[in-house]
Scaffold this motif. Structure first.
Motif, PDB file in Angstrom:
ATOM      1  N   VAL A 147       0.853  -1.188   0.000  1.00 13.53           N
ATOM      2  CA  VAL A 147       0.000   0.000   0.000  1.00 13.53           C
ATOM      3  C   VAL A 147       0.886   1.233   0.000  1.00 13.53           C
ATOM      4  CG1 VAL A 147      -1.737   1.318   1.240  1.00 13.53           C
ATOM      5  CG2 VAL A 147      -1.882  -1.180   1.170  1.00 13.53           C
ATOM      6  N   ALA A 148       0.721   2.066  -1.005  1.00 20.74           N
ATOM      7  CA  ALA A 148       1.515   3.280  -1.139  1.00 20.74           C
ATOM      8  C   ALA A 148       0.628   4.507  -0.961  1.00 20.74           C
ATOM      9  CB  ALA A 148       2.186   3.332  -2.511  1.00 20.74           C
ATOM     10  N   VAL A 149       1.147   5.499  -0.265  1.00 22.15           N
ATOM     11  CA  VAL A 149       0.457   6.777  -0.120  1.00 22.15           C
ATOM     12  C   VAL A 149       1.076   7.749  -1.116  1.00 22.15           C
ATOM     13  CG1 VAL A 149      -0.109   8.681   1.417  1.00 22.15           C
ATOM     14  CG2 VAL A 149      -0.035   6.337   2.303  1.00 22.15           C
ATOM     15  N   LEU A 150       0.255   8.323  -1.966  1.00 18.24           N
ATOM     16  CA  LEU A 150       0.711   9.217  -3.027  1.00 18.24           C
ATOM     17  C   LEU A 150       0.188  10.621  -2.790  1.00 18.24           C
ATOM     18  CD1 LEU A 150       0.030   6.901  -6.105  1.00 18.24           C
ATOM     19  CD2 LEU A 150       2.113   7.073  -4.725  1.00 18.24           C
ATOM     20  N   LEU A 151       1.058  11.600  -2.960  1.00 16.16           N
ATOM     21  CA  LEU A 151       0.719  13.008  -2.767  1.00 16.16           C
ATOM     22  C   LEU A 151       0.739  13.725  -4.108  1.00 16.16           C
ATOM     23  CD1 LEU A 151       0.369  15.647  -1.070  1.00 16.16           C
ATOM     24  CD2 LEU A 151       2.886  15.730  -0.950  1.00 16.16           C
ATOM     25  N   ASP A 152      -0.374  14.330  -4.450  1.00 15.42           N
ATOM     26  CA  ASP A 152      -0.433  15.187  -5.631  1.00 15.42           C
ATOM     27  C   ASP A 152       0.152  16.536  -5.237  1.00 15.42           C
ATOM     28  OD1 ASP A 152      -1.284  17.107  -7.605  1.00 15.42           O
ATOM     29  OD2 ASP A 152      -2.691  15.593  -8.324  1.00 15.42           O
ATOM     30  N   ARG A 153       1.300  16.883  -5.762  1.00 16.11           N
ATOM     31  CA  ARG A 153       2.035  18.061  -5.326  1.00 16.11           C
ATOM     32  C   ARG A 153       1.368  19.356  -5.764  1.00 16.11           C
ATOM     33  NH1 ARG A 153       8.358  16.731  -6.434  1.00 16.11           N
ATOM     34  NH2 ARG A 153       8.615  18.485  -5.009  1.00 16.11           N
ATOM     35  N   ARG A 154       0.468  19.286  -6.716  1.00 21.52           N
ATOM     36  CA  ARG A 154      -0.224  20.498  -7.146  1.00 21.52           C
ATOM     37  C   ARG A 154      -1.458  20.787  -6.282  1.00 21.52           C
ATOM     38  NH1 ARG A 154       0.387  18.175 -13.143  1.00 21.52           N
ATOM     39  NH2 ARG A 154       0.038  16.343 -11.842  1.00 21.52           N
ATOM     40  N   SER A 155      -2.250  19.767  -6.021  1.00 22.60           N
ATOM     41  CA  SER A 155      -3.495  19.977  -5.274  1.00 22.60           C
ATOM     42  C   SER A 155      -3.354  19.688  -3.787  1.00 22.60           C
ATOM     43  CB  SER A 155      -4.588  19.073  -5.850  1.00 22.60           C
ATOM     44  OG  SER A 155      -4.295  17.703  -5.579  1.00 22.60           O
ATOM     45  N   GLY A 156      -2.313  18.946  -3.407  1.00 24.56           N
ATOM     46  CA  GLY A 156      -2.152  18.550  -2.010  1.00 24.56           C
ATOM     47  C   GLY A 156      -2.976  17.336  -1.621  1.00 24.56           C
ATOM     48  N   ALA A 157      -3.718  16.773  -2.577  1.00 24.70           N
ATOM     49  CA  ALA A 157      -4.554  15.607  -2.286  1.00 24.70           C
ATOM     50  C   ALA A 157      -3.692  14.364  -2.118  1.00 24.70           C
ATOM     51  CB  ALA A 157      -5.560  15.398  -3.405  1.00 24.70           C
ATOM     52  N   ARG A 158      -4.135  13.491  -1.226  1.00 25.23           N
ATOM     53  CA  ARG A 158      -3.448  12.225  -0.986  1.00 25.23           C
ATOM     54  C   ARG A 158      -4.347  11.068  -1.400  1.00 25.23           C
ATOM     55  NH1 ARG A 158       1.192  12.789   2.215  1.00 25.23           N
ATOM     56  NH2 ARG A 158       1.392  14.876   3.117  1.00 25.23           N
ATOM     57  N   ALA A 159      -3.724   9.996  -1.863  1.00 22.72           N
ATOM     58  CA  ALA A 159      -4.470   8.806  -2.247  1.00 22.72           C
ATOM     59  C   ALA A 159      -3.678   7.575  -1.834  1.00 22.72           C
ATOM     60  CB  ALA A 159      -4.718   8.791  -3.750  1.00 22.72           C
ATOM     61  N   ARG A 160      -4.405   6.511  -1.569  1.00 16.09           N
ATOM     62  CA  ARG A 160      -3.782   5.228  -1.238  1.00 16.09           C
ATOM     63  C   ARG A 160      -3.964   4.285  -2.418  1.00 16.09           C
ATOM     64  NH1 ARG A 160      -6.417   2.532   2.101  1.00 16.09           N
ATOM     65  NH2 ARG A 160      -4.784   1.419   3.269  1.00 16.09           N
ATOM     66  N   VAL A 161      -2.852   3.700  -2.857  1.00 18.25           N
ATOM     67  CA  VAL A 161      -2.899   2.752  -3.964  1.00 18.25           C
ATOM     68  C   VAL A 161      -2.326   1.430  -3.480  1.00 18.25           C
ATOM     69  CG1 VAL A 161      -1.962   2.188  -6.242  1.00 18.25           C
ATOM     70  CG2 VAL A 161      -2.743   4.512  -5.757  1.00 18.25           C
ATOM     71  N   ARG A 162      -3.073   0.367  -3.743  1.00 14.10           N
ATOM     72  CA  ARG A 162      -2.594  -0.977  -3.394  1.00 14.10           C
ATOM     73  C   ARG A 162      -2.078  -1.642  -4.665  1.00 14.10           C
ATOM     74  NH1 ARG A 162      -6.508  -2.356  -0.927  1.00 14.10           N
ATOM     75  NH2 ARG A 162      -5.789  -2.288   1.239  1.00 14.10           N
ATOM     76  N   ALA A 163      -0.831  -2.110  -4.619  1.00 17.10           N
ATOM     77  CA  ALA A 163      -0.208  -2.764  -5.765  1.00 17.10           C
ATOM     78  C   ALA A 163       0.271  -4.150  -5.363  1.00 17.10           C
ATOM     79  CB  ALA A 163       0.969  -1.932  -6.278  1.00 17.10           C
ATOM     80  N   ARG A 164       0.222  -5.066  -6.318  1.00 20.28           N
ATOM     81  CA  ARG A 164       0.782  -6.385  -6.039  1.00 20.28           C
ATOM     82  C   ARG A 164       2.294  -6.293  -5.883  1.00 20.28           C
ATOM     83  NH1 ARG A 164      -2.017 -10.644  -8.421  1.00 20.28           N
ATOM     84  NH2 ARG A 164      -0.339 -11.985  -7.634  1.00 20.28           N
ATOM     85  N   TYR A 165       2.909  -5.446  -6.735  1.00 15.76           N
ATOM     86  CA  TYR A 165       4.361  -5.255  -6.668  1.00 15.76           C
ATOM     87  C   TYR A 165       4.685  -3.792  -6.964  1.00 15.76           C
ATOM     88  CZ  TYR A 165       4.893 -10.306  -6.577  1.00 15.76           C
ATOM     89  OH  TYR A 165       4.820 -11.628  -6.209  1.00 15.76           O
ATOM     90  N   VAL A 166       5.858  -3.359  -6.515  1.00 12.61           N
ATOM     91  CA  VAL A 166       6.336  -1.992  -6.750  1.00 12.61           C
ATOM     92  C   VAL A 166       7.716  -2.072  -7.383  1.00 12.61           C
ATOM     93  CG1 VAL A 166       7.076   0.174  -5.679  1.00 12.61           C
ATOM     94  CG2 VAL A 166       5.019  -0.991  -4.855  1.00 12.61           C
ATOM     95  N   ILE A 167       7.914  -1.310  -8.460  1.00 15.32           N
ATOM     96  CA  ILE A 167       9.246  -1.116  -9.041  1.00 15.32           C
ATOM     97  C   ILE A 167       9.698   0.284  -8.648  1.00 15.32           C
ATOM     98  CG2 ILE A 167      10.622  -0.918 -11.134  1.00 15.32           C
ATOM     99  CD1 ILE A 167       8.736  -2.844 -12.501  1.00 15.32           C
ATOM    100  N   ALA A 168      10.777   0.369  -7.883  1.00 21.83           N
ATOM    101  CA  ALA A 168      11.329   1.660  -7.477  1.00 21.83           C
ATOM    102  C   ALA A 168      12.418   2.054  -8.467  1.00 21.83           C
ATOM    103  CB  ALA A 168      11.896   1.576  -6.068  1.00 21.83           C
ATOM    104  N   ALA A 169      12.082   2.985  -9.341  1.00 22.34           N
ATOM    105  CA  ALA A 169      13.036   3.516 -10.321  1.00 22.34           C
ATOM    106  C   ALA A 169      13.151   5.017 -10.106  1.00 22.34           C
ATOM    107  CB  ALA A 169      12.569   3.198 -11.743  1.00 22.34           C
ATOM    108  N   ASP A 170      13.246   5.399  -8.826  1.00 23.16           N
ATOM    109  CA  ASP A 170      13.162   6.817  -8.459  1.00 23.16           C
ATOM    110  C   ASP A 170      14.524   7.439  -8.162  1.00 23.16           C
ATOM    111  OD1 ASP A 170      13.180   5.114  -6.243  1.00 23.16           O
ATOM    112  OD2 ASP A 170      11.995   6.441  -4.987  1.00 23.16           O
ATOM    113  N   GLY A 171      15.564   6.956  -8.810  1.00 22.30           N
ATOM    114  CA  GLY A 171      16.830   7.660  -8.832  1.00 22.30           C
ATOM    115  C   GLY A 171      17.763   7.392  -7.673  1.00 22.30           C
ATOM    116  N   ALA A 172      18.932   8.031  -7.752  1.00 21.43           N
ATOM    117  CA  ALA A 172      19.983   7.818  -6.758  1.00 21.43           C
ATOM    118  C   ALA A 172      19.546   8.234  -5.362  1.00 21.43           C
ATOM    119  CB  ALA A 172      21.249   8.569  -7.168  1.00 21.43           C
TER     120      ALA A 172
END
Length: 519
Positions: A147-172
């Protein structure tokens, strides 16, 4: 994004080349994904600029190679040149092997292109959900998902997304890696650097001797796009925040240049060098710079990340579609961690070679040698000559069956396309590549009867290459997608298969098994 919970098979965190490639690969497998990227748009900076021959083979599989090549520089730009200043003669140069000219070991040619040209092509390769300006702020593993919590940086809204798997390709600076508490091994931060994108008329010193990069004593220069633009990168001055970048770049061009740089963009960054201690944490998998930060000298970092997800995505598809067990994902780290460490060593060696040539040049000039003299560079044929690393990686894991009986016989001496020589030791040097049909290695490029490469036979399936397809079709049944392709008898002989043998090729183009007879 709405505040309601959503579900997806794979959540991809990070919208750079690695994340976008993962999105395209999983779309080909029919795996539902959501990609989130904290920045509001694709990167406007050139950044990674070398797409090597192996990455182009992967993009060929995705149907993107021609589009990427069309926006890239001509092959003659596949060269590094060393000069005292940009307007001086070369005192050394080195070809980028597999970029400056075709190599017989591949049906593709690597290209020099800017990341801001590559990413739009990757973006268009899939039509699956993608959200810019959305940042992952928290994640928690559950028994059957994340379960990931995601923040929309423009509106400030938060959402919860459930994924079977996560690929982290978010840099160094991976948020995912840091939140999981995964440590890294390696030199770490190697210095602060700045890239300046600018316009200037430099054709009089580069048009007749094109290059992807010009290393000088005052920083490095390179063309940005075929139609124009330049970049300079070098160590960030101590007062970087107040630096006159136009003046700095103009001075770096040399006192005889008499050119004023019209600065367009400035980006300050840290050169990192490390490999994550783990590539997997349960249902979360690291890829690209999140898994390994590779210094840019030699153009290895982005390409290594693209190969990561090429290795990973077919395994995720197998697990999600039910024809593979979750243990298959353990082979991702088993196969890619050794490659990351070898690549890091090669990149650090490249950086040392760059420093070495500059030091030799300074010694030469201090000794009174004429400026036009070249220096002997015993490493010049090795610099950027990295096919052993790029094409020669050999995987050892449970996803490779290396028990196919006796080793294949070596080919005839006059036919050296494929041998059974193991190239693992060569990969450390990164230079030599000797094609081999041994399990774990990339399938050698050989032309099939219909004009396709053996690599073109790979896709969202396993491929069985044999000169006796009718017999194998009758005998073979698998729970996973399989296509049987005829292999010309001369190639079967070259691979040591005999009249009834076969090679099983994984979807990522690596040989999963070799059999000399029927199963």
């Amino acid at each position: 994004m709405s505040g309601a919970d959503a579900e997806v098979a794979v959540l991809i965190v990070g919208g750079g080349p690695v994340g976008l490639t993962a999105r395209a690969l999983l779309a080909r497998w029919g795996v539902p994904t959501l990609l989130v990227e904290k920045h509001a748009e694709l990167s406007p900076f050139p950044r990674s600029r070398l797409v090597n021959v192996r990455s182009m083979e992967i993009f060929r599989q995705l149907g993107l190679a021609a589009r990427i090549t069309a926006a890239a520089f001509a092959p003659e730009y596949g060269r590094a040149r060393f000069r005292d200043t940009l307007y001086d003669r070369d005192f050394a140069s080195a070809a980028m092997v597999g970029v400056d000219a075709p190599v017989p070991e591949s049906p593709e040619l690597g290209v020099l292109t800017s990341q801001d040209r590559l990413e739009p092509a990757l973006l268009c390769a899939a039509d699956t959900p993608l959200r810019f300006g959305v940042e992952l702020t928290a994640l928690a593993e559950e028994r059957d998902g994340v379960v990931a919590v995601l923040l929309d940086r423009r509106s400030g809204a938060r959402a919860r997304v459930r994924a079977r798997y996560v690929i982290a390709a978010d840099g160094a600076h991976s948020t995912v890696r840091e939140r999981l508490g995964i440590d890294t091994t390696g030199p770490g931060a190697m210095g602060d650097f700045t890239t300046v994108v600018f316009d200037a008329d430099l054709g009089r010193w580069s048009a007749r001797q094109p290059a992807g990069v010009y290393f000088t004593a005052h920083g490095s220069f390179g063309p940005v796009h075929p139609e124009g633009g330049w970049l300079w990168f070098g160590p960030t001055p101590g007062d970087g925040a107040r630096t006159d970048w136009s003046g700095l770049v103009s001075r770096a061009l040399g006192p005889g240049a008499d050119v004023r740089a019209d600065v367009r963009r400035v980006q300050q960054w840290v050169m990192h060098a490390f490999v994550a201690d783990r590539f997997r944490h349960g249902r979360i998998l690291l890829a690209g710079d999140a898994a390994h930060a590779i210094p840019p000298i030699g153009g290895l970092g982005m390409n290594t990340g693209i190969a990561d997800v090429h290795n990973l995505c077919w395994k995720l598809a197998g697990v999600l579609r039910g024809w593979a067990g979750p243990g298959l994902l353990d082979t991702y780290a088993a196969e890619r961690v050794p490659v990351a460490h070898r690549t890091l060593r090669q990149a650090v060696a490249n950086a040392r070679l760059m420093v070495q040539v500059q030091e030799r040049r300074r010694e030469q000039l201090r000794g009174g040698a004429p400026e036009r003299d070249r220096i002997e560079l015993p490493w010049s044929e090795r610099y950027f000559a990295q096919l052993g690393l790029v094409l020669g990686a050999a995987y050892r894991s449970a996803a490779v069956l290396d028990g196919g009986g006796t080793r294949p016989e070596p080919p005839h001496p006059e036919r050296e396309t494929v041998t059974d020589r193991d190239t693992d030791t060569d990969a450390d040097a990164g230079t030599d590549y000797v094609p081999t049909p041994r399990p774990g290695h990339r399938m050698p490029h050989l032309w099939l009867a219909d004009g396709r490469s053996t690599l073109d036979a790979c896709g969202e399936w396993f491929t069985l290459l044999t000169s006796d397809p009718a017999r194998w079709e009758h005998e073979t049944a698998t729970p996973w997608p399989l296509r049987i392709e005829p292999l010309p008898a001369e190639h079967a002989d070259l691979c040591g298969l005999g009249p009834h043998g076969a090679l099983l090729i994984r979807p990522d183009g690596h040989i999963g098994a070799l059999r000399h007879g029927m199963p």
